[in-house]
Design a protein around this motif. Structure first.
Motif, PDB file in Angstrom:
ATOM      1  N   UNK A 158       8.465  31.651  34.819  1.00 41.63           N
ATOM      2  CA  UNK A 158       7.150  31.652  33.969  1.00 41.63           C
ATOM      3  C   UNK A 158       7.103  33.068  33.589  1.00 41.63           C
ATOM      4  N   UNK A 159       6.826  34.006  34.508  1.00 36.68           N
ATOM      5  CA  UNK A 159       6.559  35.272  34.775  1.00 36.68           C
ATOM      6  C   UNK A 159       7.891  35.649  33.955  1.00 36.68           C
ATOM      7  N   UNK A 160       8.763  35.980  34.028  1.00 36.21           N
ATOM      8  CA  UNK A 160      10.000  35.947  33.429  1.00 36.21           C
ATOM      9  C   UNK A 160       9.857  35.173  31.860  1.00 36.21           C
ATOM     10  N   UNK A 161       9.334  33.997  31.914  1.00 36.79           N
ATOM     11  CA  UNK A 161       9.881  33.595  29.782  1.00 36.79           C
ATOM     12  C   UNK A 161       8.628  34.219  29.592  1.00 36.79           C
ATOM     13  N   UNK A 162       7.326  34.700  29.743  1.00 35.16           N
ATOM     14  CA  UNK A 162       6.606  35.824  29.466  1.00 35.16           C
ATOM     15  C   UNK A 162       5.830  37.187  28.500  1.00 35.16           C
ATOM     16  N   UNK A 163       6.922  37.406  29.660  1.00 37.79           N
ATOM     17  CA  UNK A 163       7.439  39.163  29.619  1.00 37.79           C
ATOM     18  C   UNK A 163       8.023  39.216  28.955  1.00 37.79           C
ATOM     19  N   UNK A 164       9.328  38.376  28.914  1.00 31.52           N
ATOM     20  CA  UNK A 164      10.270  38.452  27.420  1.00 31.52           C
ATOM     21  C   UNK A 164       9.169  38.623  25.931  1.00 31.52           C
ATOM     22  N   UNK A 165       8.459  37.373  26.399  1.00 29.74           N
ATOM     23  CA  UNK A 165       8.443  36.933  24.674  1.00 29.74           C
ATOM     24  C   UNK A 165       6.890  38.038  24.551  1.00 29.74           C
ATOM     25  N   UNK A 166       6.390  38.738  25.749  1.00 27.36           N
ATOM     26  CA  UNK A 166       5.819  39.760  24.800  1.00 27.36           C
ATOM     27  C   UNK A 166       6.302  40.898  24.466  1.00 27.36           C
ATOM     28  N   UNK A 167       7.312  41.182  25.452  1.00 29.11           N
ATOM     29  CA  UNK A 167       8.165  42.233  25.002  1.00 29.11           C
ATOM     30  C   UNK A 167       9.006  42.687  23.264  1.00 29.11           C
ATOM     31  N   UNK A 168       9.102  41.190  23.034  1.00 25.64           N
ATOM     32  CA  UNK A 168       8.921  41.006  21.333  1.00 25.64           C
ATOM     33  C   UNK A 168       8.083  41.194  20.971  1.00 25.64           C
ATOM     34  N   UNK A 169       7.002  41.397  20.686  1.00 21.74           N
ATOM     35  CA  UNK A 169       5.890  41.459  19.817  1.00 21.74           C
ATOM     36  C   UNK A 169       5.119  43.325  20.558  1.00 21.74           C
ATOM     37  N   UNK A 170       5.331  43.383  21.757  1.00 13.92           N
ATOM     38  CA  UNK A 170       4.157  43.930  22.291  1.00 13.92           C
ATOM     39  C   UNK A 170       2.901  44.650  21.258  1.00 13.92           C
ATOM     40  N   UNK A 171       2.244  43.243  21.930  1.00 15.93           N
ATOM     41  CA  UNK A 171       0.799  42.993  21.654  1.00 15.93           C
ATOM     42  C   UNK A 171       0.167  44.448  22.539  1.00 15.93           C
ATOM     43  N   UNK A 172      -0.627  44.622  21.540  1.00 19.19           N
ATOM     44  CA  UNK A 172      -1.971  46.000  21.873  1.00 19.19           C
ATOM     45  C   UNK A 172      -2.872  44.750  23.027  1.00 19.19           C
ATOM     46  N   UNK A 173      -2.840  43.993  22.981  1.00 15.85           N
ATOM     47  CA  UNK A 173      -4.053  43.005  23.521  1.00 15.85           C
ATOM     48  C   UNK A 173      -3.468  41.354  23.909  1.00 15.85           C
ATOM     49  N   UNK A 174      -4.029  40.687  24.365  1.00 15.24           N
ATOM     50  CA  UNK A 174      -3.430  39.262  24.904  1.00 15.24           C
ATOM     51  C   UNK A 174      -4.653  38.367  25.589  1.00 15.24           C
ATOM     52  N   UNK A 175      -4.994  37.342  24.738  1.00 14.70           N
ATOM     53  CA  UNK A 175      -6.195  36.443  25.045  1.00 14.70           C
ATOM     54  C   UNK A 175      -5.160  35.270  25.560  1.00 14.70           C
ATOM     55  N   UNK A 176      -5.865  34.575  26.616  1.00 10.25           N
ATOM     56  CA  UNK A 176      -5.904  33.456  27.830  1.00 10.25           C
ATOM     57  C   UNK A 176      -7.160  33.344  28.094  1.00 10.25           C
ATOM     58  N   UNK A 177      -7.189  31.864  28.830  1.00 14.75           N
ATOM     59  CA  UNK A 177      -7.828  31.898  29.566  1.00 14.75           C
ATOM     60  C   UNK A 177      -8.042  32.267  31.117  1.00 14.75           C
ATOM     61  N   UNK A 178      -9.039  32.334  31.641  1.00 14.22           N
ATOM     62  CA  UNK A 178     -10.465  32.812  33.031  1.00 14.22           C
ATOM     63  C   UNK A 178      -9.231  31.765  33.815  1.00 14.22           C
TER      64      UNK A 178
END
Length: 213
Positions: free
Chosen positions: A77-97
């Protein structure tokens, strides 16, 4: 978080939505579409329509098992999220707490994965204390297995927020975006989202807490 997404998109930011599953294990409230591939396709179209209403980019969906993220290998799961975020290189990520909104086990898993992905800045959606407790309580009474057991009202929400956004100017977009998810609503009415009357409380402002660095 639809109001925040709409405000940022209107201000010129590039806003992308990453969704882990297609909702195939859910229920079509109209009773017309059975769980499985047909419901997954319907939920995907609803999410695409919702993003278009908010003015954000078309969503990326990872096809992970709906309702099974808490037992999904966390390193994958971490690898999947990391790979997608690497593609867009966001300044900020929003998620639930850490309350998962209403204790939803899939939500809690995703929050953990995002925290482990090395994002520069994470904002957690936070709600007024106890606002979503009735949602959790109702799901537990219905014997829904997808929420964390043993919680109390004190677990839900937070009295303080690092950022409070007035979303009044885009509240109509948020309501329309919720309405786009018709399969999750009774009679396609956005006011039935999770529990009657909840959407009104979520359309005045959106509250965020900065995650620890």
């Amino acid at each position: 978080m639809g109001g925040t997404l709409a405000l940022w998109a209107a201000a010129g930011a590039t806003v992308r939505v990453l969704c882990m599953t297609r909702g195939e294990a859910g229920t079509d409230r109209s009773g017309l579409v059975a769980p499985g591939p047909a419901l997954a396709a319907l939920r995907t179209r609803e999410l695409q329509a919702s993003c278009a209403i908010l003015g954000v980019q078309p969503p990326v969906v990872l096809d992970l098992p709906d309702g099974g993220l808490s037992s999904f290998p966390p390193e994958q799961g971490v690898a999947a999220v990391t790979a997608e975020l690497a593609r867009s290189a966001p300044d900020t990520v929003l998620t639930l707490g850490p309350d998962g909104g209403y204790g939803n086990l899939d939500h809690l898993a995703v929050t953990r994965w995002v925290a482990a992905a090395g994002v520069p800045r994470i904002l957690h959606a936070t709600f007024t204390p106890g606002l979503l407790y009735p949602v959790w309580r109702g799901l537990r009474r219905a014997r829904f297995a997808g929420v964390q057991p043993g919680l109390t009202q004190a677990h839900f929400g937070h009295p303080k927020a690092d950022l409070r956004l007035d979303i009044g100017p885009v509240a109509h977009l948020k309501r329309a975006a919720v309405a786009a998810h018709a399969s999750q609503l009774r009679d396609a009415d956005p006011n039935t989202f999770l529990r009657p009357g909840l959407l009104d409380a979520l359309c005045a402002e959106e509250r965020w807490t900065e995650a620890p660095p």
